[in-house]
Motif scaffolding. Structure first.
Motif, PDB file in Angstrom:
ATOM      1  N   PRO A   1      -3.267 -23.937  21.009  1.00 19.52           N
ATOM      2  CA  PRO A   1      -3.691 -22.686  21.663  1.00 19.52           C
ATOM      3  C   PRO A   1      -4.700 -21.903  20.855  1.00 19.52           C
ATOM      4  O   PRO A   1      -5.575 -21.242  21.421  1.00 19.52           O
ATOM      5  CB  PRO A   1      -2.375 -21.908  21.839  1.00 19.52           C
ATOM      6  N   LEU A   2      -4.625 -21.987  19.518  1.00 18.48           N
ATOM      7  CA  LEU A   2      -5.617 -21.304  18.697  1.00 18.48           C
ATOM      8  C   LEU A   2      -6.997 -21.903  18.929  1.00 18.48           C
ATOM      9  O   LEU A   2      -7.998 -21.189  19.057  1.00 18.48           O
ATOM     10  CB  LEU A   2      -5.243 -21.415  17.214  1.00 18.48           C
ATOM     11  N   GLY A   3      -7.050 -23.244  18.979  1.00 16.16           N
ATOM     12  CA  GLY A   3      -8.323 -23.902  19.235  1.00 16.16           C
ATOM     13  C   GLY A   3      -8.868 -23.586  20.610  1.00 16.16           C
ATOM     14  O   GLY A   3     -10.071 -23.369  20.779  1.00 16.16           O
ATOM     15  N   ASN A   4      -7.982 -23.527  21.605  1.00 14.42           N
ATOM     16  CA  ASN A   4      -8.422 -23.207  22.960  1.00 14.42           C
ATOM     17  C   ASN A   4      -8.984 -21.796  23.038  1.00 14.42           C
ATOM     18  O   ASN A   4     -10.005 -21.550  23.690  1.00 14.42           O
ATOM     19  CB  ASN A   4      -7.254 -23.352  23.939  1.00 14.42           C
ATOM     20  N   THR A   5      -8.312 -20.859  22.371  1.00  8.59           N
ATOM     21  CA  THR A   5      -8.794 -19.479  22.365  1.00  8.59           C
ATOM     22  C   THR A   5     -10.139 -19.380  21.666  1.00  8.59           C
ATOM     23  O   THR A   5     -11.061 -18.703  22.148  1.00  8.59           O
ATOM     24  CB  THR A   5      -7.771 -18.559  21.675  1.00  8.59           C
ATOM     25  N   ALA A   6     -10.258 -20.053  20.518  1.00  9.46           N
ATOM     26  CA  ALA A   6     -11.533 -20.043  19.792  1.00  9.46           C
ATOM     27  C   ALA A   6     -12.643 -20.640  20.639  1.00  9.46           C
ATOM     28  O   ALA A   6     -13.772 -20.141  20.666  1.00  9.46           O
ATOM     29  CB  ALA A   6     -11.386 -20.812  18.479  1.00  9.46           C
ATOM     30  N   ARG A   7     -12.332 -21.732  21.362  1.00  6.49           N
ATOM     31  CA  ARG A   7     -13.323 -22.362  22.222  1.00  6.49           C
ATOM     32  C   ARG A   7     -13.777 -21.409  23.316  1.00  6.49           C
ATOM     33  O   ARG A   7     -14.967 -21.309  23.630  1.00  6.49           O
ATOM     34  CB  ARG A   7     -12.742 -23.639  22.831  1.00  6.49           C
TER      35      ARG A   7
ATOM     36  N   LEU B   1     -16.042 -28.432  30.969  1.00  6.39           N
ATOM     37  CA  LEU B   1     -15.740 -27.687  29.753  1.00  6.39           C
ATOM     38  C   LEU B   1     -14.320 -28.006  29.283  1.00  6.39           C
ATOM     39  O   LEU B   1     -13.390 -28.096  30.078  1.00  6.39           O
ATOM     40  CB  LEU B   1     -15.878 -26.187  30.001  1.00  6.39           C
ATOM     41  N   GLY B   2     -14.179 -28.168  27.977  1.00  8.97           N
ATOM     42  CA  GLY B   2     -12.873 -28.426  27.393  1.00  8.97           C
ATOM     43  C   GLY B   2     -12.488 -29.889  27.331  1.00  8.97           C
ATOM     44  O   GLY B   2     -11.498 -30.235  26.682  1.00  8.97           O
ATOM     45  N   ARG B   3     -13.254 -30.757  27.980  1.00 13.40           N
ATOM     46  CA  ARG B   3     -12.933 -32.184  27.959  1.00 13.40           C
ATOM     47  C   ARG B   3     -13.461 -32.819  26.675  1.00 13.40           C
ATOM     48  O   ARG B   3     -14.596 -32.591  26.278  1.00 13.40           O
ATOM     49  CB  ARG B   3     -13.556 -32.873  29.172  1.00 13.40           C
TER      50      ARG B   3
ATOM     51  N   VAL C   1     -18.040 -26.374  25.044  1.00  8.71           N
ATOM     52  CA  VAL C   1     -17.334 -25.090  25.047  1.00  8.71           C
ATOM     53  C   VAL C   1     -18.104 -24.006  25.791  1.00  8.71           C
ATOM     54  O   VAL C   1     -17.609 -22.892  25.958  1.00  8.71           O
ATOM     55  CB  VAL C   1     -17.041 -24.627  23.601  1.00  8.71           C
ATOM     56  N   GLY C   2     -19.310 -24.301  26.220  1.00  6.36           N
ATOM     57  CA  GLY C   2     -20.092 -23.333  26.973  1.00  6.36           C
ATOM     58  C   GLY C   2     -21.130 -24.032  27.815  1.00  6.36           C
ATOM     59  O   GLY C   2     -21.641 -25.087  27.435  1.00  6.36           O
ATOM     60  N   GLN C   3     -21.438 -23.449  28.990  1.00  8.46           N
ATOM     61  CA  GLN C   3     -22.448 -24.053  29.856  1.00  8.46           C
ATOM     62  C   GLN C   3     -23.006 -23.015  30.819  1.00  8.46           C
ATOM     63  O   GLN C   3     -22.273 -22.188  31.351  1.00  8.46           O
ATOM     64  CB  GLN C   3     -21.856 -25.219  30.655  1.00  8.46           C
ATOM     65  N   VAL C   4     -24.331 -23.060  30.990  1.00  6.52           N
ATOM     66  CA  VAL C   4     -24.999 -22.300  32.047  1.00  6.52           C
ATOM     67  C   VAL C   4     -25.806 -23.316  32.842  1.00  6.52           C
ATOM     68  O   VAL C   4     -26.717 -23.952  32.304  1.00  6.52           O
ATOM     69  CB  VAL C   4     -25.914 -21.203  31.482  1.00  6.52           C
ATOM     70  N   PRO C   5     -25.474 -23.528  34.126  1.00  6.67           N
ATOM     71  CA  PRO C   5     -26.123 -24.593  34.902  1.00  6.67           C
ATOM     72  C   PRO C   5     -27.536 -24.223  35.334  1.00  6.67           C
ATOM     73  O   PRO C   5     -27.893 -23.043  35.449  1.00  6.67           O
ATOM     74  CB  PRO C   5     -25.198 -24.750  36.117  1.00  6.67           C
TER      75      PRO C   5
END
Length: 250
Positions: free
Chosen positions: A75-81, A131-133, A116-120
């Motif tokens: 969960p820490l990694g997910n929050t940081a992401r 994201l997240g995969r 961890v981030g995307q703008v199409p």
């Protein structure tokens, strides 16, 4: 609290973080004796640190008495992401406004690449990334950019653990060829991907300069639009955004 106590407390936290980073660099699992050798800390100290980390679920003991990274880190990694992604959106949007193609922010999570981030892109035919995969890094420009920040020895260890599957005929599947590709990325400061993950797709990526955070910004689009002229325009844009993201995120 005395100065000695404060120093001891900081040292203990630093040692615990060192152990987590050492285990992460080793692929997520490690024996106590190897932790001691890598950290140059005595076994009694390693025992105390590891016992505390296990109690807090930052580490878990395996049946073979080795230790692996624990569930509390997830969960820490997910929050940081999520934080990385939300803070990067404005910069990624500038890339899309200027170049017209999808912009991404990627991170190295253990041995794998994660977006961890995307703008199409606003165009009808555009690239999408989940994201997240977690995905293999060897067949993506962002993966090359990220791995270019590591030593060749560490890169070979990652490739040995996760493999180099051929996704398309253009995918690099030789460790030696990939190491040579990373040398070019380090010289030029930019990573390129020509149909290595998906045929007909071109991607460019720049590493975010930082001694601690492993991040890369990239753009991707169909080969028909990713012309040499657009690629030439993209290079300074990606480098500038990577520098700004370094100040914001790293």
């Amino acid at each position: 609290m005395t100065q000695q106590t404060r120093t001891s407390g900081v040292q203990s936290v630093g040692r615990a973080l060192d152990i987590l980073e050492i285990i992460d660099a080793a692929g997520g699992q490690m024996a106590l004796i190897d932790m001691s050798a890598a950290s140059q800390l005595p076994m009694p100290t390693i025992h105390r640190i590891v016992r505390t980390l296990v109690d807090r679920s930052y580490l878990r003991q395996l049946p073979d008495r080795r230790y692996a990274l624990g569930s509390r880190l997830i969960p820490l990694g997910n929050t940081a992401r999520d934080v990385f992604g939300s803070q990067s959106d404005a910069e990624l949007a500038k890339v899309v406004d200027e170049l017209g193609e999808t912009a991404n922010l990627a991170a190295l999570d253990g041995d794998m690449l994660v977006y961890v981030g995307q703008v199409p892109s606003p165009k009808a035919m555009r690239m999408f990334t989940e994201l997240g995969r977690h995905v293999h890094p060897h067949c993506r420009a962002a993966g090359k950019a990220l791995l270019s920040q590591l030593t060749d020895e560490r890169v070979r260890g990652i490739l040995q653990r996760v493999g180099m599957p051929a996704v398309t005929p253009a995918t690099i599947t030789s460790q030696d060829d990939f190491i040579a590709e990373l040398a070019r990325v380090r010289r030029e400061g930019i990573a390129r991907e020509f149909g290595e993950m998906e045929e007909g797709v071109v991607c460019l990526s720049a590493p975010v300069p930082s001694p601690s955070a492993h991040l890369a910004v990239s753009i991707s689009g169909p080969q028909s639009r990713m012309t040499e002229e657009l690629q030439a325009r993209a290079l300074p844009v990606l480098r500038d955004v990577a520098t700004r993201l370094s100040a914001q995120l790293a």
